[in-house]
Write an enzyme that holds these catalytic residues in place. Structure first.
Site, PDB file in Angstrom:
ATOM      1  N   THR A 109      -0.980   1.057  -0.655  1.00 55.94           N
ATOM      2  CA  THR A 109      -0.039  -0.016  -0.331  1.00 55.94           C
ATOM      3  C   THR A 109      -0.573  -1.395  -0.717  1.00 55.94           C
ATOM      4  OG1 THR A 109      -0.873   0.439   1.840  1.00 55.94           O
ATOM      5  CG2 THR A 109       1.431   0.956   1.474  1.00 55.94           C
ATOM      6  N   LYS A 135     -11.238  -5.510  12.437  1.00 51.37           N
ATOM      7  CA  LYS A 135     -12.435  -4.942  11.812  1.00 51.37           C
ATOM      8  C   LYS A 135     -13.234  -6.112  11.237  1.00 51.37           C
ATOM      9  CE  LYS A 135      -9.662  -0.940  10.422  1.00 51.37           C
ATOM     10  NZ  LYS A 135      -9.011  -0.205   9.324  1.00 51.37           N
ATOM     11  N   ASP A 158      -8.291   5.281   8.016  1.00 50.41           N
ATOM     12  CA  ASP A 158      -7.617   4.026   7.712  1.00 50.41           C
ATOM     13  C   ASP A 158      -6.371   4.428   6.902  1.00 50.41           C
ATOM     14  OD1 ASP A 158      -7.263   1.199   7.201  1.00 50.41           O
ATOM     15  OD2 ASP A 158      -7.974   1.608   5.170  1.00 50.41           O
ATOM     16  N   LEU A 159      -5.396   3.552   6.803  1.00 51.09           N
ATOM     17  CA  LEU A 159      -4.156   3.923   6.093  1.00 51.09           C
ATOM     18  C   LEU A 159      -4.103   3.327   4.677  1.00 51.09           C
ATOM     19  CD1 LEU A 159      -1.264   5.148   6.122  1.00 51.09           C
ATOM     20  CD2 LEU A 159      -0.493   2.999   7.139  1.00 51.09           C
ATOM     21  N   ASP A 160      -4.017   1.985   4.630  1.00 56.49           N
ATOM     22  CA  ASP A 160      -3.850   1.293   3.348  1.00 56.49           C
ATOM     23  C   ASP A 160      -5.101   1.500   2.485  1.00 56.49           C
ATOM     24  OD1 ASP A 160      -1.325   0.133   4.007  1.00 56.49           O
ATOM     25  OD2 ASP A 160      -2.344  -1.366   5.229  1.00 56.49           O
ATOM     26  N   SER A 220      -5.689   1.727  11.860  1.00 57.89           N
ATOM     27  CA  SER A 220      -5.285   0.782  10.813  1.00 57.89           C
ATOM     28  C   SER A 220      -5.016  -0.601  11.385  1.00 57.89           C
ATOM     29  CB  SER A 220      -4.004   1.313  10.153  1.00 57.89           C
ATOM     30  OG  SER A 220      -3.405   0.314   9.371  1.00 57.89           O
ATOM     31  N   ALA A 221      -5.296  -1.633  10.572  1.00 60.41           N
ATOM     32  CA  ALA A 221      -5.005  -3.014  10.975  1.00 60.41           C
ATOM     33  C   ALA A 221      -3.520  -3.338  10.797  1.00 60.41           C
ATOM     34  CB  ALA A 221      -5.824  -3.971  10.124  1.00 60.41           C
ATOM     35  N   LYS A 224      -8.276  -6.793   1.748  1.00 59.77           N
ATOM     36  CA  LYS A 224      -8.375  -5.390   2.174  1.00 59.77           C
ATOM     37  C   LYS A 224      -8.932  -5.284   3.592  1.00 59.77           C
ATOM     38  CE  LYS A 224      -8.739  -2.760  -2.074  1.00 59.77           C
ATOM     39  NZ  LYS A 224      -9.640  -2.041  -2.960  1.00 59.77           N
ATOM     40  N   GLU A 248     -12.669   5.108   5.240  1.00 59.44           N
ATOM     41  CA  GLU A 248     -12.339   3.683   5.032  1.00 59.44           C
ATOM     42  C   GLU A 248     -12.496   3.241   3.583  1.00 59.44           C
ATOM     43  OE1 GLU A 248     -11.448   0.728   5.729  1.00 59.44           O
ATOM     44  OE2 GLU A 248     -10.930   0.845   7.832  1.00 59.44           O
ATOM     45  N   ASP A 249     -11.621   2.329   3.137  1.00 60.94           N
ATOM     46  CA  ASP A 249     -11.765   1.779   1.781  1.00 60.94           C
ATOM     47  C   ASP A 249     -12.224   0.328   1.800  1.00 60.94           C
ATOM     48  OD1 ASP A 249      -9.270   0.759   2.757  1.00 60.94           O
ATOM     49  OD2 ASP A 249      -8.782   0.182   0.696  1.00 60.94           O
TER      50      ASP A 249
HETATM   51  C1  BG6 Z   1      -4.580  -3.519   6.343  1.00 63.12           C
HETATM   52  C2  BG6 Z   1      -4.541  -3.952   4.885  1.00 63.12           C
HETATM   53  O1  BG6 Z   1      -4.564  -2.117   6.429  1.00 63.12           O
HETATM   54  O2  BG6 Z   1      -3.449  -4.048   7.049  1.00 63.12           O
HETATM   55  C3  BG6 Z   1      -4.453  -5.458   4.799  1.00 63.12           C
HETATM   56  O3  BG6 Z   1      -5.713  -3.478   4.223  1.00 63.12           O
HETATM   57  C4  BG6 Z   1      -3.248  -5.953   5.596  1.00 63.12           C
HETATM   58  O4  BG6 Z   1      -4.367  -5.849   3.459  1.00 63.12           O
HETATM   59  C5  BG6 Z   1      -3.346  -5.462   7.046  1.00 63.12           C
HETATM   60  O5  BG6 Z   1      -3.194  -7.373   5.575  1.00 63.12           O
HETATM   61  C6  BG6 Z   1      -2.160  -5.894   7.908  1.00 63.12           C
HETATM   62  O6  BG6 Z   1      -1.007  -5.261   7.452  1.00 63.12           O
HETATM   63  P1  BG6 Z   1       0.472  -5.559   7.940  1.00 63.12           P
HETATM   64  O7  BG6 Z   1       1.255  -4.373   7.416  1.00 63.12           O
HETATM   65  O8  BG6 Z   1       0.460  -5.579   9.450  1.00 63.12           O
HETATM   66  O9  BG6 Z   1       0.891  -6.859   7.377  1.00 63.12           O
HETATM   67 MG    MG Z   2      -7.710   0.010   3.953  1.00 61.07          MG
END
Ligand code: BG6
Ligand code: MG
Length: 216
Positions: free
Chosen positions: A17, A145, A9-11, A114-115, A45, A169-170
């Protein structure tokens, strides 16, 4: 060890972030006349941008049309991007680079799951795109997810069976997504929140391939 791929996962795993998401969401909340507290941010998250906005509006007790919501999400993203454009490699969380290099040297494939629709830009900003054999981001999935789609797509692109993948994953929903995809999962963060993961670590400092053996 039988593991052939690691999916990150990224964030909250590679970079923090969440603080920038929070600043941008809070700016929107203030414009709408309420305060969005840090503890509310925990609920965002791993959650998609649209769903995050819905949660924020729930907190503020407000309702808007789909067109208005789209405008708000776009505005929030513009503010968020102001922070992202200033990101540098210094913001990679401790131990991540060493671990990624170790995986590469061991011939273990690496993917991002990542989402976030901003994931490719963030990888670019912190200069780690070259580590990833596959990048699956919020633009490439239709189910959020805890649906395993994002991780299954990553495994598919890598050509590795899900049972041979480990996900980092966090977010609780992310841990569920990994398990739903028949993958191992290492939670990065608090053991109370991520108790379904096969192992929980506070971060990548002191973490190495040897520690990965424990879950595989
Ligand atoms: C996830 C974050 O990785 O991405 C969420 O944990 C965030 O908080 C989601 O809403 C979507 O991100 P973005 O950058 O497409 O707005
Ligand atoms: Mg995350």
């Amino acid at each position: 060890m039988k593991i052939k791929a690691c999916i990150f996962d990224l964030d909250g795993v590679i970079v923090d972030t969440a603080k920038y998401h929070y600043l941008a969401w809070n700016r929107l909340a203030k414009d709408l006349g309420f305060e969005f507290l840090p503890e509310h941010n925990e609920r965002l998250k791993g959650v998609s941008r649209v769903r995050s906005l819905e949660i924020l509006l729930e907190v503020g007790g407000l309702t808007f049309s789909d067109a208005e919501k789209e405008q708000m999400a776009t505005l929030k993203n513009e503010w968020y991007l102001e922070f992202i454009h200033k990101m540098t490699p210094d913001e990679i969380l401790p131990g991540v680079l060493t671990f990624l290099s170790e995986l590469r040297n061991a011939g273990i494939k690496i993917a991002l799951g990542s989402a976030s629709k901003n994931a490719p830009l963030i990888l670019q900003q912190v200069k780690i795109t070259q580590f990833f054999d596959a990048v699956i981001d919020g633009n490439k999935v239709s189910k959020a997810k805890p649906d395993p789609e994002v991780f299954l797509n990553a495994a598919k692109e890598l050509g590795v069976d899900p049972s041979l993948c480990v996900v980092f994953e966090d977010a609780e929903a992310g841990v569920e997504a990994a398990l739903n995809g028949n993958m191992r999962c290492i939670g990065v963060g608090s053991p109370e929140v991520l108790n379904r993961a096969n192992l929980v670590i506070p971060g990548f400092e002191n973490f190495s391939l040897v520690s990965l053996d424990a879950v595989c």
